[in-house]
Design a protein around this motif. Structure first.
Motif, PDB file in Angstrom:
ATOM      1  N   LEU A 255     -11.016   7.602  -2.151  1.00 23.94           N
ATOM      2  CA  LEU A 255     -10.453   8.507  -3.153  1.00 23.94           C
ATOM      3  C   LEU A 255     -10.879   9.948  -2.858  1.00 23.94           C
ATOM      4  CD1 LEU A 255      -8.814   8.883  -5.727  1.00 23.94           C
ATOM      5  CD2 LEU A 255     -10.846   8.357  -7.062  1.00 23.94           C
ATOM      6  N   ALA A 256     -12.141  10.121  -2.484  1.00 22.63           N
ATOM      7  CA  ALA A 256     -12.645  11.470  -2.201  1.00 22.63           C
ATOM      8  C   ALA A 256     -11.892  12.078  -1.020  1.00 22.63           C
ATOM      9  CB  ALA A 256     -14.140  11.421  -1.919  1.00 22.63           C
ATOM     10  N   ALA A 257     -11.624  11.254   0.010  1.00 19.70           N
ATOM     11  CA  ALA A 257     -10.924  11.776   1.192  1.00 19.70           C
ATOM     12  C   ALA A 257      -9.536  12.282   0.797  1.00 19.70           C
ATOM     13  CB  ALA A 257     -10.817  10.680   2.253  1.00 19.70           C
ATOM     14  N   ILE A 258      -8.855  11.542  -0.091  1.00 17.46           N
ATOM     15  CA  ILE A 258      -7.514  11.992  -0.505  1.00 17.46           C
ATOM     16  C   ILE A 258      -7.625  13.245  -1.378  1.00 17.46           C
ATOM     17  CG2 ILE A 258      -5.346  11.346  -1.625  1.00 17.46           C
ATOM     18  CD1 ILE A 258      -6.066   8.426  -1.151  1.00 17.46           C
ATOM     19  N   GLU A 259      -8.653  13.272  -2.221  1.00 16.32           N
ATOM     20  CA  GLU A 259      -8.823  14.456  -3.080  1.00 16.32           C
ATOM     21  C   GLU A 259      -9.063  15.719  -2.263  1.00 16.32           C
ATOM     22  OE1 GLU A 259     -11.626  13.034  -6.371  1.00 16.32           O
ATOM     23  OE2 GLU A 259     -10.546  14.715  -7.275  1.00 16.32           O
ATOM     24  N   VAL A 260      -9.804  15.560  -1.160  1.00 17.71           N
ATOM     25  CA  VAL A 260     -10.058  16.714  -0.282  1.00 17.71           C
ATOM     26  C   VAL A 260      -8.723  17.207   0.302  1.00 17.71           C
ATOM     27  CG1 VAL A 260     -11.128  17.423   1.905  1.00 17.71           C
ATOM     28  CG2 VAL A 260     -12.434  16.067   0.255  1.00 17.71           C
ATOM     29  N   GLU A 261      -7.903  16.256   0.747  1.00 13.26           N
ATOM     30  CA  GLU A 261      -6.591  16.617   1.292  1.00 13.26           C
ATOM     31  C   GLU A 261      -5.743  17.312   0.223  1.00 13.26           C
ATOM     32  OE1 GLU A 261      -5.316  16.278   4.271  1.00 13.26           O
ATOM     33  OE2 GLU A 261      -6.533  14.768   5.307  1.00 13.26           O
ATOM     34  N   LEU A 262      -5.829  16.796  -1.011  1.00 12.89           N
ATOM     35  CA  LEU A 262      -5.027  17.359  -2.107  1.00 12.89           C
ATOM     36  C   LEU A 262      -5.489  18.786  -2.415  1.00 12.89           C
ATOM     37  CD1 LEU A 262      -2.834  16.990  -4.266  1.00 12.89           C
ATOM     38  CD2 LEU A 262      -4.524  15.877  -5.729  1.00 12.89           C
ATOM     39  N   GLU A 263      -6.794  18.982  -2.377  1.00 15.65           N
ATOM     40  CA  GLU A 263      -7.332  20.317  -2.650  1.00 15.65           C
ATOM     41  C   GLU A 263      -6.863  21.289  -1.555  1.00 15.65           C
ATOM     42  OE1 GLU A 263      -8.544  20.654  -5.580  1.00 15.65           O
ATOM     43  OE2 GLU A 263      -8.689  22.802  -5.170  1.00 15.65           O
ATOM     44  N   ALA A 264      -6.877  20.803  -0.307  1.00 15.61           N
ATOM     45  CA  ALA A 264      -6.418  21.654   0.806  1.00 15.61           C
ATOM     46  C   ALA A 264      -4.931  21.985   0.628  1.00 15.61           C
ATOM     47  CB  ALA A 264      -6.655  20.940   2.136  1.00 15.61           C
ATOM     48  N   LEU A 265      -4.181  21.003   0.148  1.00 11.44           N
ATOM     49  CA  LEU A 265      -2.745  21.239  -0.063  1.00 11.44           C
ATOM     50  C   LEU A 265      -2.521  22.267  -1.178  1.00 11.44           C
ATOM     51  CD1 LEU A 265       0.144  20.280   0.800  1.00 11.44           C
ATOM     52  CD2 LEU A 265       0.065  18.764  -1.163  1.00 11.44           C
ATOM     53  N   ARG A 266      -3.365  22.175  -2.209  1.00 12.27           N
ATOM     54  CA  ARG A 266      -3.243  23.120  -3.325  1.00 12.27           C
ATOM     55  C   ARG A 266      -3.463  24.564  -2.815  1.00 12.27           C
ATOM     56  NH1 ARG A 266      -4.057  20.850  -8.063  1.00 12.27           N
ATOM     57  NH2 ARG A 266      -5.716  19.514  -7.318  1.00 12.27           N
ATOM     58  N   VAL A 267      -4.440  24.711  -1.929  1.00 15.03           N
ATOM     59  CA  VAL A 267      -4.715  26.045  -1.385  1.00 15.03           C
ATOM     60  C   VAL A 267      -3.557  26.488  -0.482  1.00 15.03           C
ATOM     61  CG1 VAL A 267      -6.302  27.398   0.045  1.00 15.03           C
ATOM     62  CG2 VAL A 267      -7.208  25.721  -1.563  1.00 15.03           C
ATOM     63  N   THR A 268      -3.057  25.543   0.321  1.00 18.08           N
ATOM     64  CA  THR A 268      -1.901  25.878   1.169  1.00 18.08           C
ATOM     65  C   THR A 268      -0.722  26.302   0.299  1.00 18.08           C
ATOM     66  OG1 THR A 268      -2.617  24.236   2.762  1.00 18.08           O
ATOM     67  CG2 THR A 268      -0.368  25.015   3.002  1.00 18.08           C
TER      68      THR A 268
END
Ligand SMILES: Cc1cc2nc3c(=O)[nH]c(=O)nc-3n(C[C@H](O)[C@H](O)[C@H](O)COP(=O)(O)OP(=O)(O)OC[C@H]3O[C@@H](n4cnc5c(N)ncnc54)[C@H](O)[C@@H]3O)c2cc1C
Length: 397
Positions: free
Chosen positions: A285-298
């Motif tokens: 779950l944490a790995a996906i959340e990190v990706e989601l956070e990166a997407l939010r910044v993108t």
């Protein structure tokens, strides 16, 4: 680029939150919380409530009745709607055809089509794909032959979402076979009640009827319903597709799903702990959340570029990463509900199904969601096509 939310943005977020709390009808909220299926008419009902408050078309300029919100505000608005479980709004009218009509339509077309698109009165659908024209859309063959003040349309569209419910379709048709394939295409606005239009449902793996095959047999469409110039439709179609790809990133929906998975994961299992206490589940779950956070910044970078006129080609990146995340989350959701995802009964996703639900209510939607999200990497341009776009337009290869 400053990523922090300003005081004005925070105040706006509070305003949106308060409006939703006061105005989202209870039955729709309950439906969403129970994981029941939202229908296009639920979205339409909510759209009408928003429109009555002046929030029917957030991204449109105020001169044509929109809110004139810049992208950052639109994002806040969408995030709050998703987190509160509001029914999704159909994107076809406001986000897709509306901006095209506003940009390229005649004054008469703007006066006729924009108000009912904004108010939620007209439902629209998109008639692009054909049996042999998907990724290679320019090879489309639905013909529109000029006959005085009308076109006569013959051909077939496929994978058409909500055509059986829609009032209008924006369609790509071939008006010339001369020259390059892209040069003979026009955009027509077609009244779905016109004689000669028929549809055949396509039931998807999640059991839904959203998709259709649409046939046109000598369908008469006034020339006045053509957008812009004849044979220049490819330009308008590309303008619209850019908007569509950014939509499928689903950042707000994924954020909501993370919250739901955490709630499910926190439930106590027979050993007295929750799934969330297991290191393997937590790290996935944490790995996906990190990706989601990166997407939010993108996403914020793309919005910033749009605001400052330095727009890059972020749509394809957002779509590619966003769909990867939403699919990964739907897989994790299956893991979280475990065997309760197996006895999936279609009817229990409908309001009024009066049998006791099989398994806990939070598990009801897990399997259909998983099945539905498979389509994310196909609709609006496949994953391979996004990668081609990124390599050409972003990496310059
Ligand atoms: C749920 C859903 C809703 C949809 N709603 C609509 C709608 O409302 N209106 C509408 O018009 N369309 C709609 N579509 C259609 C969608 O836009 C097309 O399915 C999509 O563009 C792909 O086209 P295709 O299905 O013909 O696949 P194809 O283009 O035939 O592709 C088949 C495979 O070949 C790969 N491929 C093709 N060309 C290349 C290439 N150049 N390089 C590398 N790989 C390639 C693709 O990635 C794919 O894996 C919807 C689709 C889905 C799944």
């Amino acid at each position: 680029m400053d990523l922090r939310e300003s005081a004005a943005d925070r105040a706006f977020r509070d305003e949106v939150r308060a409006f939703i709390a006061a105005n989202l009808p209870k039955d729709l909220k309950d439906k969403s919380e129970a994981g029941l299926r939202m229908h296009v008419h639920d979205g339409q009902r909510w759209h009408k409530i928003l429109a009555a408050h002046g929030w029917g078309a957030p991204g449109w300029p105020t001169e044509i009745g929109g809110c004139g919100w810049e992208h950052g505000r639109q994002y806040i608005w969408e995030e709050e709607m998703a987190m509160a479980g509001c029914p999704p709004l159909s994107p076809f009218a406001v986000k897709m055809v509306g901006p095209v009509i506003a940009q390229y339509g005649t004054p008469e077309q703007k006066a006729r089509f924009l108000p009912p698109a904004r108010s939620g009165e007209h439902l629209w659908c998109q008639g692009y794909s054909e049996p042999n024209a998907g990724s290679d859309l320019a090879t489309l063959r639905t013909m529109a032959v000029r006959d005085g003040d009308n076109y006569v349309v013959n051909g077939m569209k496929i994978w058409n979402s909500y055509g059986h419910e829609a009032d209008w379709m924006f369609a790509l048709v071939r008006t010339s076979t001369d020259g390059k394939a892209q040069e003979g295409i026009s955009v027509l606005l077609i009244d779905m009640k016109t004689k000669g239009i028929s549809h055949r449902p396509i039931i998807t793996i999640d059991g839904s009827h959203i998709l259709n095959e649409i046939r046109f047999d000598n369908v008469v469409v006034p020339v006045n319903n053509r957008i812009g110039e004849e044979n220049k439709g490819w330009t308008y179609a590309k303008f619209l597709l850019g908007n569509e790809r950014a939509l499928i990133a689903q950042i707000a929906q994924s954020t909501k799903l993370v919250k739901r998975i955490k709630e499910i994961g926190a439930r106590e299992l027979s050993n007295g702990a929750g799934l969330i206490d297991e290191a393997d589940f937590r790290s996935k779950l944490a790995a996906i959340e990190v990706e989601l956070e990166a997407l939010r910044v993108t996403n914020q970078r793309v919005l910033y570029e749009a605001k400052t006129g330095t727009a890059g080609n972020g749509g394809a990146i957002l779509k590619s990463k966003g769909t990867f995340i939403s699919q990964a989350l739907s897989e994790l959701m299956l893991e979280a509900v475990g065997y309760y995802s197996s006895p999936w009964v279609m009817e229990q996703l409908e309001t009024g199904w009066n049998q006791p639900p099989i398994g806990p209510s939070y598990a009801k939607n897990a399997m259909p969601l998983y099945a539905r999200q498979r389509a994310n990497t196909i609709e609006g341009g496949t994953e391979e096509i996004q990668k081609n776009v990124i390599s050409k337009q972003v990496l310059g290869l």
